[in-house]
Design an enzyme around this catalytic site. Structure first.
Site, mmCIF file in Angstrom:
data_model
loop_
_atom_site.group_PDB
_atom_site.id
_atom_site.type_symbol
_atom_site.label_atom_id
_atom_site.label_comp_id
_atom_site.label_asym_id
_atom_site.label_seq_id
_atom_site.Cartn_x
_atom_site.Cartn_y
_atom_site.Cartn_z
ATOM 1 N N ASP A 125 -24.273 17.197 -13.970
ATOM 2 C CA ASP A 125 -24.873 17.971 -13.921
ATOM 3 C C ASP A 125 -26.001 17.667 -13.099
ATOM 4 O OD1 ASP A 125 -25.964 15.648 -15.043
ATOM 5 O OD2 ASP A 125 -26.325 16.574 -17.005
ATOM 6 N N VAL A 127 -28.095 15.651 -12.837
ATOM 7 C CA VAL A 127 -28.746 13.933 -13.223
ATOM 8 C C VAL A 127 -28.144 12.830 -13.997
ATOM 9 C CG1 VAL A 127 -30.361 13.768 -15.741
ATOM 10 C CG2 VAL A 127 -30.323 15.652 -15.394
ATOM 11 N N ASP A 135 -21.994 9.134 -12.658
ATOM 12 C CA ASP A 135 -21.536 10.863 -12.855
ATOM 13 C C ASP A 135 -21.609 11.914 -12.316
ATOM 14 O OD1 ASP A 135 -24.179 10.132 -13.271
ATOM 15 O OD2 ASP A 135 -24.097 11.504 -14.306
ATOM 16 N N GLU A 136 -22.434 11.614 -10.976
ATOM 17 C CA GLU A 136 -22.802 12.416 -9.880
ATOM 18 C C GLU A 136 -22.041 12.716 -8.588
ATOM 19 O OE1 GLU A 136 -24.342 15.356 -11.177
ATOM 20 O OE2 GLU A 136 -24.278 14.164 -13.142
ATOM 21 N N HIS A 288 -12.372 30.546 -33.097
ATOM 22 C CA HIS A 288 -11.648 30.482 -34.205
ATOM 23 C C HIS A 288 -10.656 30.574 -34.778
ATOM 24 C CE1 HIS A 288 -10.801 34.706 -32.550
ATOM 25 N NE2 HIS A 288 -9.708 34.698 -33.291
ATOM 26 N N ASP A 335 -20.013 32.896 -30.525
ATOM 27 C CA ASP A 335 -20.342 32.100 -30.131
ATOM 28 C C ASP A 335 -19.533 30.952 -29.162
ATOM 29 O OD1 ASP A 335 -22.736 31.464 -27.212
ATOM 30 O OD2 ASP A 335 -24.228 30.738 -28.072
ATOM 31 N N SER A 433 -6.115 37.399 -30.938
ATOM 32 C CA SER A 433 -6.796 36.721 -30.696
ATOM 33 C C SER A 433 -5.788 35.249 -29.528
ATOM 34 C CB SER A 433 -7.646 36.417 -32.017
ATOM 35 O OG SER A 433 -8.010 37.526 -32.216
ATOM 36 N N GLY A 434 -7.079 34.793 -28.893
ATOM 37 C CA GLY A 434 -6.874 33.543 -28.413
ATOM 38 C C GLY A 434 -6.018 34.270 -26.600
HETATM 39 C C1 4AZ Z 1 -8.266 38.880 -34.433
HETATM 40 O O1 4AZ Z 1 -8.953 39.244 -36.132
HETATM 41 C C2 4AZ Z 1 -8.827 40.589 -33.374
HETATM 42 N N1 4AZ Z 1 -10.172 44.684 -31.415
HETATM 43 C C3 4AZ Z 1 -8.838 40.238 -32.853
HETATM 44 C C4 4AZ Z 1 -9.338 41.551 -31.524
HETATM 45 C C5 4AZ Z 1 -10.058 42.469 -31.792
HETATM 46 C C6 4AZ Z 1 -10.150 43.135 -33.511
HETATM 47 C C7 4AZ Z 1 -9.952 41.641 -34.263
HETATM 48 C C8 4AZ Z 1 -10.229 43.155 -31.572
HETATM 49 O O2 4AZ Z 1 -7.570 38.459 -34.124
#
Ligand code: 4AZ
Length: 484
Positions: A125, A127, A135-136, A288, A335, A433-434
């Site tokens: 990083d 530092v 580490d550097e 998530h 985020d 998702s993912g």
């Molecule tokens: C979900 O709940 C999800 N349209 C994934 C993508 C989107 C909306 C929901 C985007 O896994």
């Protein structure tokens, strides 16, 4: 003084000194003249002990010897104690081995062999945190679409390409290991002509058999005029030249080997999320997906190289050893919605199971660049997950545009990237998702993002939102390195 109260005092006869007999007579059977500690048997007696009783006891014969309850209880306690001692010794031996071999607990990296441990975020990083600055001193990265190897100089606080002069695969393997890859996946080191650089890191071949990084010095020239292009894994190669057509929402059914990095992540025999293979041991998914009780690796099974969910039910899948969520993941804003999964046993790469490339720093994806999403998510909003793997082409949408008031009104953070059609009709949906958002560039498939969120599915002006992988690459490599 006498008393009329109470019983008379006891009477003792003083018989003076009584010599012991030359040998003691065998006690009557069943009698135990010795305190019983471990055995109910009396000590053995010399062989000259008369075997015939020399006098007749006036009492009736005692019953034959019997194991008492207390004795078997003692025996059980002794066995249990012995087992406990063996277990304690094994645990102690493990800890001694662990701290001699590897001083740091998982997810920390040791500063040389000092015993001082640092979190991955403090490595490279700029530092110096370790006692001797370790580490550097071994900071390497792959830059741009040509995988140009760069080494960080803590002195000038900048990154330099490595001149290809005298470079070989042994050095390449060391650099790959220092990035978090296993030596087993090493692909190649190649010289790439490049005269645009002003300074290089060069190998001092007369330095003898010392550490690679101690052999490197900065120089303004490079005889071969080529720099090291390093591939630590053969990634981003689809096995079949399948035509990229256009169904996810509005997508098409995938062909085996078309998206070989796509995995299905199951909990209790049900598809929950998608993921992308990046090495034989590591997958990228969304943070998530692994929130709360789903952060337990034991909850998950991973399926790779299978298109059909029904078929997965007959397979055992791969077990997950470790799940690392991004430490700055925020449940509300989404985020830093990225997580790593480490498999207990490595995947074997085949035509239908292979890794996608992580984007290198310095790679820019163009607004409107064509990308593809794939997954077993719902085919319409509120629908159930699909039995077959689907895919669809989605162009990237510039962040400033995606943050427009009528689109996501400033909710798109730098860790996010939008893709889709503002007219609606094509999108990722629940269950995608993912999973991967990929693009094809310089003959390589790159992981641009991981499916994260969106308002509904395929709604006009509400495109899909994906984790911006370019921002996470550094975090991914550091965590692979800390948990190798
Ligand atoms: C979900 O709940 C999800 N349209 C994934 C993508 C989107 C909306 C929901 C985007 O896994």
């Amino acid at each position: 003084m006498t008393s009329t109260l109470g019983p008379p005092p006891p009477y003792y006869e003083n018989r003076g000194f009584q010599p012991e007999p030359p040998y003691t007579a065998r006690p009557a059977a069943g009698a135990h003249p010795y305190p019983q500690l471990f055995s109910t048997n009396p000590p053995s007696v010399p062989s000259y002990v008369p075997r015939v009783a020399t006098h007749q006891s006036s009492r009736p014969a005692a019953p034959p010897p019997r194991r008492t309850c207390a004795a078997s209880l003692r025996k059980t306690i002794i066995i249990i104690l012995s087992i406990l001692i063996v277990i304690c010794c094994a645990i102690a031996a493990f800890f001694i081995w662990y701290f001699v071999e590897n001083h740091c607990l998982s997810s920390l990296i040791e500063c040389g062999s000092s015993g001082v441990c640092m979190p991955p975020s403090q490595w490279c990083d700029g530092v110096s945190d370790c006692p001797n600055g370790e580490d550097e001193t071994r900071c390497v990265r792959l830059f741009g679409p040509n995988f140009i190897l760069e080494v960080y100089s803590p002195v000038s606080k900048s990154w330099y390409p490595v001149c290809h002069d005298d470079w070989n695969d042994d050095y390449g393997k060391i650099a790959c290991k220092d990035m978090g890859y296993s030596m087993d996946t090493y692909f190649y080191s190649r010289g790439v002509p490049d005269v645009s650089f002003k300074s290089y890191m060069k190998l001092n071949t007369s330095a003898g058999n010392i550490d690679l990084y101690k052999k490197l010095y900065s120089s303004g020239s490079c005889a071969s005029e080529s720099v090291v292009s390093l591939r630590c894994i053969e990634c981003g190669l689809p096995s079949k030249s399948v035509s990229i057509m256009n169904r996810i929402v509005g997508g098409s059914g995938a062909v085996l080997g078309q998206w070989p990095w796509q995995v299905s992540l199951h909990v209790q025999g049900t598809h929950v999320c998608g993921g992308s293979i990046i090495t034989p041991h590591w997958l990228v998914t969304a943070a998530h997906c692994v929130e709360g009780r789903l952060s337990d690796p034991l909850s998950w099974r991973v399926y790779a190289g299978i298109l059909n969910q029904d078929e997965m039910l007959f397979r055992s899948g791969y077990k997950v050893q470790l799940i690392i969520s991004h430490p700055d993941y925020d449940t509300d804003s989404k985020d830093n919605d990225v997580a790593l999964m480490k498999l207990e046993t490595p995947l074997s790469f085949t035509e239908t199971v292979r890794p996608v490339c992580l984007p290198n720093p310095g790679m820019m994806f163009q607004p409107n660049q064509q990308c593809w999403i794939s997954g077993w998510g719902a085919e319409y909003q509120g629908g159930k997950t699909s039995n077959n793997l689907n895919y669809v082409a989605v162009p990237l949408i510039e962040r400033s545009r995606c943050n427009a008031v009528y689109i996501y009104n400033g909710m798109i953070l730098p860790t996010m990237i939008c893709a889709g059609d503002l007219a609606g009709g094509i999108d990722s949906c629940q269950g995608d998702s993912g999973g991967p958002l990929v693009t094809h560039h310089h003959s390589v498939w790159w992981l641009v993002g991981d499916t994260s969120w969106g308002t509904g599915c395929a709604t006009p002006n509400k495109p899909g939102v994906y984790g911006n992988m370019t921002v996470f690459t550094d975090w991914i490599y550091k965590n692979m390195q800390a948990n190798r």
